[in-house]
Motif scaffolding. Structure first.
Motif, PDB file in Angstrom:
ATOM      1  N   GLU A 262      11.125  -2.454 -11.517  1.00 37.21           N
ATOM      2  CA  GLU A 262      10.555  -1.128 -11.762  1.00 37.21           C
ATOM      3  C   GLU A 262       9.043  -1.202 -11.871  1.00 37.21           C
ATOM      4  OE1 GLU A 262      12.129   2.013 -12.205  1.00 37.21           O
ATOM      5  OE2 GLU A 262      13.814   0.973 -11.250  1.00 37.21           O
ATOM      6  N   ARG A 263       8.574  -2.287 -12.472  1.00 38.99           N
ATOM      7  CA  ARG A 263       7.131  -2.414 -12.694  1.00 38.99           C
ATOM      8  C   ARG A 263       6.406  -2.900 -11.430  1.00 38.99           C
ATOM      9  NH1 ARG A 263       6.798  -6.383 -16.548  1.00 38.99           N
ATOM     10  NH2 ARG A 263       8.801  -5.795 -17.444  1.00 38.99           N
ATOM     11  N   ALA A 264       7.123  -3.709 -10.650  1.00 35.75           N
ATOM     12  CA  ALA A 264       6.448  -4.384  -9.541  1.00 35.75           C
ATOM     13  C   ALA A 264       5.959  -3.390  -8.478  1.00 35.75           C
ATOM     14  CB  ALA A 264       7.395  -5.395  -8.891  1.00 35.75           C
ATOM     15  N   LEU A 265       6.799  -2.408  -8.197  1.00 36.90           N
ATOM     16  CA  LEU A 265       6.454  -1.500  -7.105  1.00 36.90           C
ATOM     17  C   LEU A 265       5.152  -0.747  -7.361  1.00 36.90           C
ATOM     18  CD1 LEU A 265       7.575  -0.553  -4.377  1.00 36.90           C
ATOM     19  CD2 LEU A 265       8.647   1.326  -5.604  1.00 36.90           C
ATOM     20  N   PRO A 266       5.036  -0.039  -8.505  1.00 41.76           N
ATOM     21  CA  PRO A 266       3.816   0.744  -8.711  1.00 41.76           C
ATOM     22  C   PRO A 266       2.561  -0.109  -8.884  1.00 41.76           C
ATOM     23  CG  PRO A 266       5.581   1.453 -10.167  1.00 41.76           C
ATOM     24  CD  PRO A 266       5.995   0.154  -9.576  1.00 41.76           C
ATOM     25  N   SER A 267       2.727  -1.405  -9.113  1.00 46.43           N
ATOM     26  CA  SER A 267       1.518  -2.219  -9.271  1.00 46.43           C
ATOM     27  C   SER A 267       0.781  -2.307  -7.950  1.00 46.43           C
ATOM     28  CB  SER A 267       1.880  -3.623  -9.774  1.00 46.43           C
ATOM     29  OG  SER A 267       2.512  -4.340  -8.722  1.00 46.43           O
ATOM     30  N   VAL A 268       1.490  -2.147  -6.858  1.00 44.48           N
ATOM     31  CA  VAL A 268       0.847  -2.213  -5.555  1.00 44.48           C
ATOM     32  C   VAL A 268       0.825  -0.838  -4.884  1.00 44.48           C
ATOM     33  CG1 VAL A 268       0.901  -3.249  -3.280  1.00 44.48           C
ATOM     34  CG2 VAL A 268       1.569  -4.585  -5.264  1.00 44.48           C
ATOM     35  N   LEU A 269       1.999  -0.244  -4.834  1.00 42.57           N
ATOM     36  CA  LEU A 269       2.113   1.075  -4.228  1.00 42.57           C
ATOM     37  C   LEU A 269       2.328   2.097  -5.331  1.00 42.57           C
ATOM     38  CD1 LEU A 269       4.560   0.090  -1.388  1.00 42.57           C
ATOM     39  CD2 LEU A 269       2.120   0.477  -1.169  1.00 42.57           C
ATOM     40  N   ALA A 270       2.052   3.339  -5.000  1.00 39.63           N
ATOM     41  CA  ALA A 270       2.294   4.385  -5.977  1.00 39.63           C
ATOM     42  C   ALA A 270       3.795   4.538  -6.163  1.00 39.63           C
ATOM     43  CB  ALA A 270       1.706   5.682  -5.467  1.00 39.63           C
ATOM     44  N   PRO A 271       4.223   5.171  -7.259  1.00 42.13           N
ATOM     45  CA  PRO A 271       5.638   5.465  -7.384  1.00 42.13           C
ATOM     46  C   PRO A 271       6.078   6.241  -6.145  1.00 42.13           C
ATOM     47  CG  PRO A 271       4.445   6.156  -9.342  1.00 42.13           C
ATOM     48  CD  PRO A 271       3.441   5.658  -8.374  1.00 42.13           C
ATOM     49  N   ALA A 272       7.260   5.898  -5.672  1.00 45.50           N
ATOM     50  CA  ALA A 272       7.715   6.493  -4.416  1.00 45.50           C
ATOM     51  C   ALA A 272       7.742   8.007  -4.471  1.00 45.50           C
ATOM     52  CB  ALA A 272       9.094   5.946  -4.063  1.00 45.50           C
ATOM     53  N   GLY A 273       7.769   8.567  -5.691  1.00 46.77           N
ATOM     54  CA  GLY A 273       7.802  10.018  -5.834  1.00 46.77           C
ATOM     55  C   GLY A 273       6.592  10.696  -5.204  1.00 46.77           C
TER      56      GLY A 273
ATOM     57  N   ASP B  99      -1.875   4.780   0.149  1.00 46.52           N
ATOM     58  CA  ASP B  99      -2.023   5.934   1.035  1.00 46.52           C
ATOM     59  C   ASP B  99      -2.696   5.596   2.362  1.00 46.52           C
ATOM     60  OD1 ASP B  99      -4.552   5.574   0.158  1.00 46.52           O
ATOM     61  OD2 ASP B  99      -4.820   7.556  -0.728  1.00 46.52           O
ATOM     62  N   VAL B 100      -3.390   4.435   2.462  1.00 41.86           N
ATOM     63  CA  VAL B 100      -3.990   4.082   3.761  1.00 41.86           C
ATOM     64  C   VAL B 100      -2.928   4.045   4.844  1.00 41.86           C
ATOM     65  CG1 VAL B 100      -6.106   2.782   3.423  1.00 41.86           C
ATOM     66  CG2 VAL B 100      -3.933   1.709   2.929  1.00 41.86           C
ATOM     67  N   ILE B 101      -1.758   3.503   4.463  1.00 40.74           N
ATOM     68  CA  ILE B 101      -0.696   3.383   5.463  1.00 40.74           C
ATOM     69  C   ILE B 101      -0.229   4.767   5.883  1.00 40.74           C
ATOM     70  CG2 ILE B 101       1.609   2.433   5.854  1.00 40.74           C
ATOM     71  CD1 ILE B 101       0.733   0.617   3.275  1.00 40.74           C
ATOM     72  N   SER B 159      -5.487   2.154  -2.066  1.00 39.95           N
ATOM     73  CA  SER B 159      -5.725   3.593  -2.031  1.00 39.95           C
ATOM     74  C   SER B 159      -7.074   3.811  -1.374  1.00 39.95           C
ATOM     75  CB  SER B 159      -5.725   4.153  -3.457  1.00 39.95           C
ATOM     76  OG  SER B 159      -6.323   5.416  -3.439  1.00 39.95           O
ATOM     77  N   LEU B 160      -7.089   4.623  -0.320  1.00 40.23           N
ATOM     78  CA  LEU B 160      -8.290   4.740   0.484  1.00 40.23           C
ATOM     79  C   LEU B 160      -9.491   5.162  -0.356  1.00 40.23           C
ATOM     80  CD1 LEU B 160      -9.154   4.369   3.406  1.00 40.23           C
ATOM     81  CD2 LEU B 160      -8.972   6.825   3.681  1.00 40.23           C
ATOM     82  N   ALA B 161      -9.269   6.068  -1.297  1.00 42.23           N
ATOM     83  CA  ALA B 161     -10.373   6.552  -2.117  1.00 42.23           C
ATOM     84  C   ALA B 161     -11.040   5.390  -2.854  1.00 42.23           C
ATOM     85  CB  ALA B 161      -9.878   7.602  -3.096  1.00 42.23           C
ATOM     86  N   GLU B 162     -10.223   4.469  -3.340  1.00 42.96           N
ATOM     87  CA  GLU B 162     -10.802   3.314  -4.040  1.00 42.96           C
ATOM     88  C   GLU B 162     -11.379   2.312  -3.053  1.00 42.96           C
ATOM     89  OE1 GLU B 162      -8.078   1.588  -6.844  1.00 42.96           O
ATOM     90  OE2 GLU B 162      -7.414   3.605  -7.430  1.00 42.96           O
ATOM     91  N   MET B 163     -10.697   2.178  -1.931  1.00 41.74           N
ATOM     92  CA  MET B 163     -11.165   1.213  -0.937  1.00 41.74           C
ATOM     93  C   MET B 163     -12.537   1.583  -0.411  1.00 41.74           C
ATOM     94  SD  MET B 163      -7.585   0.807   1.071  1.00 41.74           S
ATOM     95  CE  MET B 163      -8.171  -0.034   2.502  1.00 41.74           C
TER      96      MET B 163
END
Lengths: 468, 311, 262, 512
Positions: A262-273, B99-101, B159-163
Motif C-alpha cells: 500500500e505504501r510502495a505505490l504512492p511513493s513513486v506514483l500517485a494513488p491510482a485514484g 503524470d509525465v507518462i 511529476s512534471l511540475a516538480e521535474m
C-alpha cells in the motif's frame, strides 16, 4: 494460453529467494527484446490474426519487463520496485487477457463477416459493422496503453517501476531501466502505428477488392465482447479498485506485506485514484466539446449539405485503390528499422520509357517461427554489427537474411559514402548525429566500465552530491 | 480549500487557453519580417477560429463517426494534458506523481484519433499524412521519454511540475551540459510534434509534402476550428515544457511568473520563426535522422546525468 | 544566418501601403476604358467592327462590356474621333454583371458582401482558386498577391489548398468542358456560407476563347458570382482592389491623384 | 541550306515554301523514313496531321538539325477509310505525344504505339471513333481510362488534381506508390483544352493574334514571336531591325521574369523562406518592366505580325537600363544566397534525375533538356531576328536533377541580363511597325522561338486564296511532360512538387 508461461515463471519465483541482480536484468532485457521485436513484426504483418499474435509477443515483453523490475527490487531490497514491478506485470497480465481477448473476438467477427483476414483486402467495415468497429477501436486504444483505459494503468505502473529503477544505484541496473523506459516508449509508439494501420485500413475508408459483403456481428459475440469492453473501461477509469488487488499476488510472489505494498505505490506514483479524476475530466471535456460542436453546427443555420465525396482534387473517377494500403502505411517505419527486421520487397519496377508490366510485394520473414532462440541471437549479432558499422543509417533496403561476408561490408560502404555525401552537402545534422553517437559510446564505456562502479549497492539517498 | 484554489486558477486557466493562437502569430510575424512583408494581423489566428466556429460543415460520404470524433478527442486530450503541464507558474491544476507518462500518452491518444480520422476519409492524401505522422511520432517518443528520464533523475520526481520546478534549477548548476542537451532534444521534439520547419512546413499548400495539414484536408467548420486550436495548444504545451526545462526558476508570485513565462514563450516562438526563416525543409526521409539525433542528444544527457547521480 | 540577415536588410521591407497610399502605374498601363459618347460621329461603327470580342455595342447608346474587353488597343486606334481612351484607373471590379457594361457615366464599383456573409468572413477569408481553361496569366497575377509587395495576408485573406478550409472560390479561365465537373465538385466541397470571385475576361465571358465549342464561356450560369474582376489578365491591383471592396476594406472612393489621368 | 536528302525538304525558320514542294513519302515507309532522318542526327521537332478535303489525313514531320540551323520536312498521305500507318513511337519515343494527338484529332491509328491514350480529351474533328475505342465526345471526363498499374495489393495510388493545391493550372497526376516511393507516374492533361487551333483561324486578325498570345499566358511573347515569324514569312514581310530588337527585349524580359519566379517557387517548395519571398518580388519587377513597354505585365498586344505596337524611347531605354542594373544586383545577390544554402542544395541535388540519353530519346527541349546536357536553344541553333546579330551562349548542366534545372535557370538569368543591358544601350533605328501585306497562297511557313520553357513552333498554311487555312501550334511542354513522368520513378513522393516546379511545364500550352 501463452500466459501459462508467465504463471509458471511467477510460481517458480515465489518459491525462490530473491535472485541475483543479473537474473533480473536479463529478464528485463528479455522483455525489451521480446517487446520491440514483437511489435515490429506485428507492424510488418499482412494478416489480421498473425498481427494480433505478434502483439502477444510484445505484451509478454512488457510483462517480462515488469517481472524483471520486480526481481531487481527483490535483489536490491527495494520494496517500491518490487511492488511496482510485480504489480504492473500482474495487472498487465489481466489487462492483456481482456483487451487481447476483445481484439481476437473482434478480428474473428471481421473474418467471419468477410471471409478474409488479409488486411489489404479489407476496408470500410466501420459502416457495415459499426459495433464491432467500436469494440476493436476500444481494444486497440487499450493495447496501445493509451488513457483512459486499462492498458494505460498497467503500463503506467511498469513505467513507474522502470523510472524508479533508473535511480537504483548500480549503474548497470539504472542503465537497463532507462533502456526499458525508452523501449516501452518505442513499443507504445509502434503499437499505435500498428493499430492505426489495422483499424484505419480494415474498418475505415472505402471497401477494397476482395471484401465480401460484410455480415453483421452475431448478438452473442457482441455480448461477449461487451463484457470485456466494460471491464477494459472499468479498470481504466477506476484503477483504485483493481490495483490494490494485485497486491495479493505480489505478496505471494515476493515477501511483501500488504502495508508495504500500500505504501510502495504512492511513493513513486500517485494513488491510482488520481487517474480516475483525470478520466472524469477527460470524459467531461469530450462531452462538452461534442455538445458545443453540435450546438455550433445547428446555430450556424447552414443546412447540412448532402454528403459529398472526400476531397480528391476534383477528380471524377476515384477508386478504392486510391487509399493507403497497410503495407504502404507501415513501410516508412519498417525501413527505419530494417537493421532489426530485414523487410524484403520484391519489386519488378517499370524501367523502359513505356512501362511494361510491373509488380510489387513485400515480406518480412519471421525469424521466430523457424527457431525460438534464433531471433535473440540474431538480434544480438545485429546489434553488435550495428554498433560496429553504424549500419542503421545506411543499410540497403533489400538486405537478405543470409548476409554473406561481402554483404556485411555493404552497410559500411553505404555509411561511408552517405557520410561523405552528407559532409559534402553540409548536412550538419548528419554529422552532428555521428559525432554525438561516437561520444555517447565513449561515455557509455567510461561510465559503465569504469572500475569500482559495479557491485556497489548504496541506498537511494546517496544519489546526488554525496562524497563517493 | 481546493475549491478556492480552483476558483483562483480560473483567470490563469483562461489566460493559458487564450495564449496559443498568439504564439502562432508571433511565428508568423517573425517569418513576415524575414520575408520583408507586413504579414497577417496579430489577431488573425483568433479571427480564423471565430470564423470557423461560425461556418457550416461538409462531410464526405465515406466518413463515419470516427471522423467526427477525431478533433474532439484530440482537443480533449490536449486540454486534459494542459491541466498537468506547468505553463505560467510551476504549479499545475491536477498534476500528480507519474503524470509525465500520462501527458505523453495523452498526446499519443490525440494523435491516434487524429490519424484515424484522417484514415476515415479513404483518401491517399490523408493516408499519406497519417503514415508520416505516426512514423515521426513513433520516432520522437523515445527521445521525449529519454529526456523525461534525465529530468526525473535530476529532480527525483515523476511529476512534471516538480521535474520542471525548483529542483531542476539545482540540476542546471550540477549538470548543465546534460540539461543543455535535453533542451536541444526537446526543441527537436517540439519542431516535430508541432509540424514546423525543418520537419514539416505549415505554410505549404502542397498535399504531397505536408504532414499535419494533409491529414486534416477534409475537415471543415467547427471541426477544423478544434483542430487548428489544438495544434496551437500543442505548441504552447510542448513549448512550456521546453521553456521550463531551459529556464527553471522557483515560483514567485503569479503576477511575476506569468508575464515572465509569456515573454519566454514569445521568445521561443520567435526562435521557431527564425529557424523557419533560415532553413529549408529536410527531405522527408531524413527527418528520421534528425529524430535519431534528438534521441542521441537525450541519450548523451542521460549518460552525463547518470555519471553525476550515480557517482 | 548572418548572410540571410544581410540579404534581408538589403532587400528591405517591401509591402506597399495600399490602400492607404496608391501606387503609380506606368503611363502605358491600360486601365478602365473611358467612353465619351458625345464625341461619337453619327453612324460610325469603327470601334465595334475592330473589337475582337464584340465587347462594344452601338445599338442605341454606345456601350462597352468590360467583362468581354481584352484591353487590346484596337478600338482606341480605330476610333476616328477620340471617343474611346484607356484611363490609368485600375479600379473596375464589380458586384453585378450588368455593372460591367460601361456607358458614358461613372462605373458602379464592387460593394461589400452581404451583411450575414460579412459578419462571418469579413476578417478571415480563405479562398480556393480554380483554374478552368485559362491561359494561366490570371492565375499568375492572382498568385502575385501573395508576394511581399501586395501581401494579401495582411488583410486576412489567404489562398488554401483544400476547399473544405475555404470560404469561396476564385475562378479563372473560360471554363473548359473538361474542367466543368471538377469546378462543380470543388464548389460543392466548400462549406457554406461561400462566395465566388470570377477573375479575368475568360471567367466572366470566355475572353479570347469565347464561343469555342470546347469552353462554356465563363462561370456565368454555372456558379453564382459575388465579384467580377475584369481584365485580360487583370492587374494584381485590380484584383486586390476588388477583394478589398468585397470585404469592406475599401468603402469610400479614394481620390486617385494622377491615376485617372490619361 | 545544303545537304538536302531525297524525300525531305530543307528550310529555315522564317521561310515560306509551297505546300506542293514538300515531298510525299509512302505512309508505310513513313516511320522508317523518319528513323533514317534520326540516324542523320535529326531531332523530332514536330509531327502533325491535316485533314485532306477527301477525308484522308496528310502527316507532316519536321526534323531539326540543330547544328546547321536546318529544318527538314516531309509528308505522307493516309487515304480516307485507312487511317493507319506503322507507328514512329514504336522505335522513337519522342513521337509519342504527337501520334496520340493524331489519333485524337483525326482517328489516325499509329500501329505499334505502346502508349496510345487520349492526350487532351476531346472528340475527333469528324466525330469518328478514335482508335482507343469509343470515346464520348459530348461528356468528356479526362482521366477516365484504364491507367497504367503496378500490380500488387500493397501498392496504393495517389491521384492529384485536376484542382491542385496552390494557384496553378489543372492537370491530373496518377502515382503508383509503395510507402513514400513513387514507382510510376502517369500525367493526364487536357483540362485546359480550349480549342486554340480553331480559334487561331478567327476572321478577326487581332483576335487571332490575341489567341496566339494566350496559348500559354506566361509565354505570351514567345508564342507571339513564333506566330508573327510564321505569318510574316508567309507575307514575305521583313521586320525592321528595331522591331526585332524590341521583340528580343520582350522575350528576354519574359524569360527573366519566369526564371526568377521559378527559382523563387523552388525555394517555396523546399520552404526556404527568404529567397522565396525576395525572388517572388523580383519576378514582379521584371513583369513591371514589360508593363512599362506595352501596358501589360505579360507583354500582351506588343507583338503583331509586321513589328511591335510600342516603341521604347531613348529616355525610357536609359531608365530601364538603370533599373535592370539595380535588379541585376538584387537578383544575383539573392540567387547567390540561395545557391549557397546547404539545406537548399541538399533538397535539389540528386532529386528527379534524368539521363542525357533518356532526355534525347524522348525529344526534350529547353532548360529541362539543357540541364541533362543537351545543347538545344533556338536562339543559337535556329537564330532569327535580333538573335542573328547578338549571340547568347547556351547554358548547359549535366546532372539532369533539380539542381541542374535550377542552375541552368541561374545561368540564363545572368546571360539574359547581360543581353538586355547591352541591347537597350544600342538599339537599331527604324520604324517599329509596318502592316504585312497579303499572304502567299498555297504556302507553308515556319516560325520558332526559344520561349523560356524551350522551343515553340508555329506552322502556318494558306489556302489558294492566300487566307490562313491551318495553323499548327507546338508548345515546348509537349516534349517535356513525359520527361517529368520518367524523372519521378523511384523518387520520394514528397519530392514531387519540387521536381514538378523544376520542370514548370505549361498545361495550357500542352492542352491548347
Amino acid at each position: 494460453m501463452i500466459k501459462t508461461g508467465i504463471y509458471g515463471l511467477l510460481r517458480v519465483l515465489s518459491w525462490l529467494p530473491p535472485l541475483p541482480r543479473t537474473c533480473a536484468l536479463v529478464m528485463v532485457a528479455f522483455g525489451v527484446v521480446s517487446g520491440v521485436l514483437g511489435v515490429l513484426y506485428a507492424l510488418a504483418q499482412h494478416d489480421l490474426k498473425r498481427l494480433l499474435a505478434y502483439h502477444s509477443v510484445e505484451n509478454i515483453g512488457i510483462i517480462g519487463m515488469g517481472i524483471g523490475m520486480g526481481m531487481l527490487g527483490g535483489a536490491l531490497g527495494k520494496p517500491a520496485l518490487v511492488a511496482l514491478g510485480y504489480g504492473g506485470a500482474l495487472l498487465h497480465v489481466l489487462n492483456h487477457a481482456l483487451f487481447k481477448g476483445l481484439l481476437f473476438l473482434s478480428a474473428g467477427a471481421v473474418i467471419q463477416a468477410t471471409g478474409t483476414g488479409e488486411i489489404d483486402r479489407l476496408g470500410g467495415l466501420a459502416r457495415k459493422t459499426p459495433v464491432n468497429a467500436a469494440f476493436f477501436l476500444l481494444a486497440a486504444i487499450s493495447i496501445c496503453g493509451l488513457p483512459p483505459l486499462n492498458g494505460f494503468v498497467g503500463e503506467w505502473i511498469v513505467y513507474g517501476a522502470l523510472f524508479e529503477g533508473t535511480r537504483s544505484v548500480p549503474r548497470l541496473s539504472a542503465g537497463v531501466s532507462a533502456l526499458g523506459v525508452v523501449s516501452l516508449a518505442l513499443m507504445g509508439g509502434l503499437a499505435l502505428a500498428c493499430f492505426v494501420k489495422v483499424f484505419g485500413v480494415v474498418f475505415l475508408g472505402k471497401e477494397r477488392t476482395g471484401t465480401r459483403v460484410a455480415r453483421a456481428t452475431p448478438g452473442a459475440m457482441r455480448a461477449g465482447m461487451g463484457v470485456l469492453a466494460v471491464l477494459c473501461v472499468a479498470i481504466g477509469v477506476l484503477p483504485g479498485l483493481i490495483v490494490p488487488l494485485t497486491g495479493a499476488g505480489v505478496q505471494v510472489i515476493a515477501d511483501l506485506g500488504p502495508m508495504e505494498f500500500e505504501r510502495a505505490l504512492p511513493s513513486v506514483l500517485a494513488p491510482a485514484g488520481r487517474l480516475s479524476l483525470l478520466a472524469m475530466v477527460f470524459f467531461g471535456l469530450i462531452a462538452t466539446l461534442a455538445v458545443v460542436r453540435r450546438g455550433l453546427i445547428q446555430k450556424n443555420a447552414v443546412a447540412l449539405p448532402s454528403p459529398v465525396a472526400t476531397w480528391g482534387c476534383g477528380y471524377a473517377a476515384a477508386t478504392p485503390r486510391m487509399q493507403y494500403t497497410a503495407s504502404s502505411f507501415a513501410w516508412s517505419l519498417l525501413s527505419s528499422f530494417r537493421a532489426l527486421l530485414c523487410p524484403e520487397r520484391r519489386l519488378h519496377a517499370p524501367a523502359a520509357v513505356f512501362s511494361e508490366a510491373a509488380h510489387l510485394e513485400s515480406h518480412t520473414v519471421d525469424m521466430a517461427e523457424q527457431d525460438l532462440f534464433a531471433p535473440l541471437f540474431r538480434a544480438a549479432s545485429r546489434v553488435s554489427r550495428m554498433i560496429q558499422t553504424l549500419s542503421w543509417t545506411g543499410e540497403p533496403a533489400m538486405e537478405r537474411r543470409s548476409a554473406r561476408a561481402s554483404e556485411r561490408l555493404r552497410p559500411f560502404v553505404a555509411v561511408v559514402v552517405g557520410a561523405t555525401a552528407a559532409v559534402r552537402r553540409g548536412s550538419i545534422h548528419v554529422y552532428v548525429a555521428f559525432i554525438a553517437f561516437t561520444l555517447l559510446v565513449v561515455f557509455a564505456i567510461e561510465v559503465w566500465v569504469a572500475p569500482g562502479a559495479e557491485g556497489h549497492s548504496a541506498p537511494i539517498s546517496v544519489m546526488q552530491g554525496a562524497p563517493q | 480549500m481546493t475549491v478556492l484554489r480552483a476558483i483562483g486558477a480560473v483567470p490563469e486557466a483562461v489566460a493559458v487557453l487564450a495564449l496559443p493562437p498568439m504564439l502562432l502569430s508571433i511565428i508568423a510575424k517573425t517569418k513576415a519580417w524575414f520575408g520583408g512583408r507586413d504579414g497577417p494581423p496579430w489577431l488573425q489566428p483568433y479571427y480564423d477560429l471565430m470564423k470557423l466556429l461560425r461556418k457550416g460543415v461538409v462531410y464526405s460520404r465515406t466518413t463515419t463517426w470516427v471522423f467526427r470524433a477525431g478533433p474532439i478527442v484530440n482537443l480533449a486530450a490536449l486540454l486534459c494534458a494542459a491541466t498537468l503541464i506547468p505553463v505560467f507558474s510551476d504549479d499545475t491544476l491536477l498534476g500528480f506523481g507519474g503524470d509525465v507518462i500520462l501527458i505523453a500518452y495523452l498526446l499519443a491518444l490525440g494523435r491516434m484519433l487524429t490519424v484515424l480520422a484522417a484514415m476515415d476519409t479513404g483518401s491517399s492524401f490523408e493516408g499519406m499524412g497519417a503514415s508520416r505522422e505516426v512514423t515521426f511520432g513513433t520516432m520522437s517518443e523515445p527521445a521525449l521519454f529519454l529526456s523525461f528520464v534525465v529530468l526525473a533523475l535530476a529532480t527525483k520526481s515523476l511529476s512534471l511540475a516538480e521535474m520542471l520546478g525548483a529542483p531542476l534549477q539545482a540540476a542546471w548548476g550540477d549538470v548543465a551540459p546534460a540539461m543543455l542537451l535535453v533542451v536541444a532534444a526537446l526543441l527537436i521534439v517540439l519542431l516535430t510534434e508541432t509540424c514546423r520547419v525543418p520537419v514539416d512546413d505549415p505554410a505549404t499548400h502542397l498535399e504531397l509534402t505536408m504532414i499535419h495539414e494533409v491529414m486534416v484536408l477534409d475537415h471543415s467548420g467547427p471541426d477544423f476550428a478544434y483542430i487548428t486550436y489544438a495544434a496551437a495548444l500543442k505548441f504552447l504545451l510542448l513549448g512550456s515544457i521546453l521553456v521550463h526545462a531551459a529556464l527553471p526558476h522557483a515560483s514567485w508570485a503569479l503576477w511575476i511568473d506569468a508575464p515572465l513565462r509569456v515573454v519566454e514563450l514569445a521568445v521561443l516562438a520567435m526562435l521557431v520563426g527564425v529557424i523557419e526563416s533560415s532553413l529549408a525543409r529536410l527531405r522527408l526521409q531524413r527527418v528520421s535522422l534528425l529524430l535519431a539525433g534528438a534521441f542521441v542528444l537525450s541519450g548523451l544527457a542521460a549518460v552525463l546525468t547518470f555519471y553525476r547521480t550515480h557517482a | 544566418m548572418i548572410r540571410i540577415l544581410k540579404t534581408r536588410l538589403r532587400q528591405g521591407h517591401r509591402t506597399t501601403k495600399f490602400p492607404l497610399e496608391l501606387p503609380v502605374l506606368p503611363d502605358r498601363y491600360r486601365g478602365r476604358p473611358v467612353l465619351d459618347a458625345a464625341k461619337c460621329a453619327e453612324g460610325c461603327r469603327d470601334c465595334a467592327a475592330a473589337c475582337p470580342t464584340g465587347a462594344i455595342t452601338l445599338n442605341g447608346a454606345p456601350k462597352l462590356d468590360l467583362g468581354r474587353c481584352l484591353f487590346c488597343t484596337e478600338c482606341v486606334d480605330a476610333c476616328p474621333d477620340g471617343a474611346l481612351r484607356y484611363s490609368r484607373d485600375y479600379r473596375m471590379a464589380a458586384s453585378r454583371r450588368e455593372d460591367l457594361v460601361l456607358s458614358s457615366g461613372e462605373m458602379r464599383l464592387a460593394q461589400r458582401m452581404a451583411d450575414d456573409l460579412y459578419r462571418v468572413l469579413g476578417r478571415a477569408l480563405r479562398l480556393r482558386e480554380v483554374c478552368a481553361g485559362s491561359c494561366n496569366a490570371c492565375d499568375l497575377d492572382t498568385n502575385v498577391l501573395n508576394t511581399v509587395g501586395w501581401d494579401l495576408s495582411r488583410f486576412g485573406i489567404q489562398f488554401v489548398a483544400s476547399p473544405r478550409h475555404a470560404d469561396g472560390l476564385v475562378v479563372t479561365g473560360a471554363i473548359s468542358r473538361n474542367m466543368h465537373h471538377a469546378l462543380l465538385e470543388t464548389y460543392e466541397a466548400v462549406p457554406k456560407p461561400r462566395i465566388v470571385v470570377a477573375v479575368g475576361a475568360c471567367a466572366i465571358s470566355g475572353g479570347p476563347f469565347r464561343d469555342s465549342p470546347d469552353v462554356l464561356n465563363g462561370v456565368e450560369g454555372i456558379l453564382p458570382v459575388d465579384l467580377y474582376v475584369p481584365g485580360c489578365p487583370p492587374h494584381p491591383l485590380t484584383i486586390l482592389d476588388g477583394l478589398l471592396r468585397l470585404i469592406g476594406r475599401i468603402r469610400e472612393e479614394p481620390a486617385l491623384h494622377g491615376v485617372t489621368q490619361p | 541550306m545544303n545537304g538536302t536528302r531525297p524525300g525531305w525538304l530543307a528550310l529555315r525558320q522564317g521561310q515560306a515554301v509551297d505546300v506542293s514542294s514538300i515531298p510525299l513519302v509512302d505512309a508505310d515507309d513513313f516511320a522508317s523514313h523518319m528513323l533514317a532522318g534520326r540516324g542523320r542526327g535529326g531531332r523530332l521537332a514536330n509531327l502533325f496531321g491535316r485533314r485532306l478535303p477527301d477525308g484522308g489525313v496528310r502527316l507532316f514531320a519536321f526534323l531539326a538539325f540543330d547544328t546547321d540551323a536546318r529544318i527538314e520536312v516531309c509528308a505522307a498521305d493516309l487515304p480516307h477509310g485507312k487511317l493507319t500507318y506503322p507507328s514512329v513511337t514504336a522505335h522513337w519515343p519522342a513521337a509519342q505525344a504527337f501520334e496520340r494527338e493524331l489519333a485524337e484529332q483525326y482517328g489516325v491509328f499509329p500501329v505499334g504505339h505502346a502508349w496510345l491514350k487520349p492526350l487532351r480529351y476531346h472528340g475527333t474533328d469528324d466525330g469518328s471513333a478514335a482508335p482507343w475505342g469509343p470515346f464520348e465526345a459530348s461528356e468528356p471526363i479526362p482521366g477516365n481510362y484504364p491507367f497504367y498499374r503496378v500490380e500488387g495489393e500493397e501498392v496504393h495510388e495517389v491521384a492529384v488534381g485536376p484542382v491542385h493545391a496552390g494557384i496553378i493550372e489543372p492537370g491530373h497526376f496518377r502515382f503508383q506508390c509503395h510507402g513514400e516511393e513513387v514507382l510510376h507516374l502517369e500525367v493526364v492533361l487536357g483540362y485546359q483544352h480550349r480549342g486554340i487551333e480553331r480559334l487561331l483561324l478567327h476572321p478577326n486578325a487581332t483576335r487571332s493574334a490575341i489567341v496566339a498570345e494566350t496559348i500559354a499566358g506566361d509565354a505570351t511573347v514567345g508564342h507571339a514571336l513564333a506566330y508573327c515569324t510564321a505569318l510574316e514569312a508567309l507575307a514575305g514581310a521583313r521586320v525592321s531591325l528595331r522591331a526585332s530588337a524590341l521583340r528580343g527585349i520582350a522575350l528576354e524580359l519574359e524569360r527573366l521574369a519566369n526564371h526568377v519566379g521559378d527559382l523563387g517557387a523552388l525555394c517555396t517548395d523546399v520552404a526556404f523562406l527568404p529567397a522565396s519571398a525576395y525572388l517572388g518580388r523580383l519576378r514582379g519587377e521584371y513583369l513591371n518592366l514589360t508593363l512599362e513597354i506595352c501596358g501589360n505585365r505579360f507583354g500582351r498586344n506588343l507583338l503583331r505580325p509586321g513589328g511591335v505596337r510600342f516603341d521604347i524611347s531613348t529616355t525610357m531605354a536609359d531608365s530601364m537600363r538603370e533599373r535592370l542594373r539595380r535588379l541585376e544586383r538584387e537578383t544575383l545577390e539573392v540567387l547567390d544566397l540561395m545557391f549557397s544554402q546547404s539545406s537548399v542544395l541538399a533538397r535539389f541535388e540528386g532529386t528527379g534525375k534524368l539521363s542525357e540519353e533518356r532526355a534525347d530519346e524522348i525529344g526534350m527541349v529547353g532548360p529541362a533538356a539543357r540541364a541533362c546536357g543537351l545543347r538545344r536553344d533556338v536562339r543559337c541553333d535556329h537564330p532569327h531576328g535580333v538573335f542573328q546579330f547578338s549571340h547568347i551562349p547556351i547554358a548547359v548542366e549535366t546532372t539532369g536533377d533539380v539542381y541542374a534545372r535550377a542552375a541552368v535557370r541561374w545561368l540564363e538569368v545572368q546571360r539574359s541580363l547581360e543581353f538586355l543591358v547591352e541591347l537597350l544601350g544600342n538599339k537599331p533605328e527604324g520604324p517599329v511597325f509596318e502592316p504585312i501585306g497579303r499572304l502567299r497562297p498555297n504556302a507553308m511557313a515556319l516560325g520558332m522561338a526559344e520561349t523560356w520553357r524551350g522551343e515553340s513552333m508555329h506552322v502556318a498554311f494558306t489556302d489558294e486564296a492566300g487566307k490562313l487555312a491551318f495553323l499548327k501550334v507546338k508548345d515546348p511542354s509537349i516534349h517535356n511532360w513525359f520527361g517529368l513522368a520518367l524523372a519521378l520513378r523511384g523518387v520520394a513522393i514528397s519530392d514531387f512538387p519540387v521536381c514538378n516546379k523544376s520542370f514548370n511545364l505549361s498545361y495550357a500550352g500542352h492542352d491548347l
